[in-house]
Design an enzyme around this catalytic site. Structure first.
Site, PDB file in Angstrom:
ATOM      1  N   TYR A 158     -71.985 143.528  75.978  1.00  0.00           N
ATOM      2  CA  TYR A 158     -72.358 144.737  75.236  1.00  0.00           C
ATOM      3  C   TYR A 158     -73.772 145.193  75.614  1.00  0.00           C
ATOM      4  O   TYR A 158     -74.014 146.390  75.843  1.00  0.00           O
ATOM      5  CB  TYR A 158     -72.258 144.422  73.749  1.00  0.00           C
ATOM      6  N   LYS A 162     -74.788 148.772  77.263  1.00  0.00           N
ATOM      7  CA  LYS A 162     -75.692 149.702  76.573  1.00  0.00           C
ATOM      8  C   LYS A 162     -77.004 149.892  77.340  1.00  0.00           C
ATOM      9  O   LYS A 162     -77.595 150.978  77.313  1.00  0.00           O
ATOM     10  CB  LYS A 162     -75.953 149.224  75.145  1.00  0.00           C
TER      11      LYS A 162
END
Ligand code: NAI
Length: 252
Positions: A158, A162
């Site tokens: 993640y 991001k």
């Protein structure tokens, strides 16, 4: 009081049926925009959101599409063009988590998160730019995360997706400024939504980090929506390629 957006301006929010995306769609409508909402599976929520937006006197369009699939994204833009014929604002919000420690992470867990969060923004932005470049005007907000700014234990996939979104936003900002298009990222901290109520590393981290949030509370989807609306509006007309963290002061 004046609305942030001109009447008739059009926004597209991906993954917008619930959580942060829904709050953004409602805020943009409240501030004067017509809103196209992309959803993946939550048809009932998407329909109720359409009704809420229309009750504000704005136009709303809901389109089922998976941002991982190029043909779905093409279908989404075809629907937006047909309904509105213009696109002034884009919010790349669709995202997933598959938390776990790197040492045990499968290829699927890593790449499906990158493919959805970063790959989705790539495909959707590409299509949006075609509409915005011909209009020589547009504003894009990509929903990143503090995990993408500072890194987060249990979230290497993640965080990578991001962090990628942040670098992508900065590059888009530089490449399309000459077309009158701005692109910024919003990096939320812990926001109370379905994503953070799911069991897993994020839930454990949530308990751990409450004490570290200087403002002493988790954020709401509306906190993020307010930041996104500002960055989409002309009030931020001299801001592009930046990251606005919305985290109650969590990261430095
Ligand atoms: P959520 O799980 O409620 O919303 C995510 C939305 O994305 C859902 O509507 C889902 O259907 C949609 N989506 C997922 N995969 C998709 C796909 N392939 N195609 C189309 N739509 C897809 O979670 P939440 O919290 O509202 O998250 C929204 C965004 O905010 C995400 O990008 C997330 O990474 C980001 N974020 C959330 C934080 C939080 O604390 N809740 C913190 C930092 C960032």
């Amino acid at each position: 009081m004046w609305n942030l957006f001109e009447e008739g301006s059009v926004a597209l929010v991906t993954g917008g049926a619930r959580g942060i995306g829904r709050a953004i769609a409602l805020e943009l409508a409240a501030q004067g925009a017509d809103v196209a909402v992309n959803y993946r599976g939550s048809v009932n929520k998407a329909e109720s959101l359409k009704e809420e937006i229309e009750a504000m006197g704005r136009r709303a369009l809901i389109v089922q599409a998976d941002v991982r699939e190029r043909d779905n994204v093409k279908k989404l833009f075809k629907a937006v063009k047909k309904e509105f014929g213009r696109l002034d604002m884009l919010v790349n919000n669709a995202g997933i988590i598959k938390d776990g420690y790197l040492i045990m992470m499968s290829e699927e867990s890593f790449w499906s998160v990158v493919e959805t969060n970063l790959g989705g923004a790539f495909r959707v932005t590409q299509e949006a730019l075609q509409m915005m470049c011909s209009a020589r005007r547009g504003a894009i907000v990509n929903i990143a995360s503090t995990s993408g700014v500072a890194g987060q234990e249990g979230q290497t996939n993640y965080s990578a997706s991001k962090g990628g979104i942040i670098a992508f936003s900065k590059a888009v900002a530089k490449e399309y400024a000459k077309y009158g298009i701005r692109c910024n990222a919003v990096a939320p901290g812990f926001i109370e939504t379905d994503m953070t109520s799911a069991k897993g590393a994020a839930e454990t981290l949530k308990d751990k980090y409450m004490d570290l949030i200087p403002l002493g509370r988790f954020g709401s989807p509306e906190d993020v929506a307010n930041a996104a609306a500002f960055l989409l509006s002309d009030r931020s007309g001299y801001i592009t390629g930046k990251v606005l963290t919305v985290d109650g002061g969590l990261i430095g």
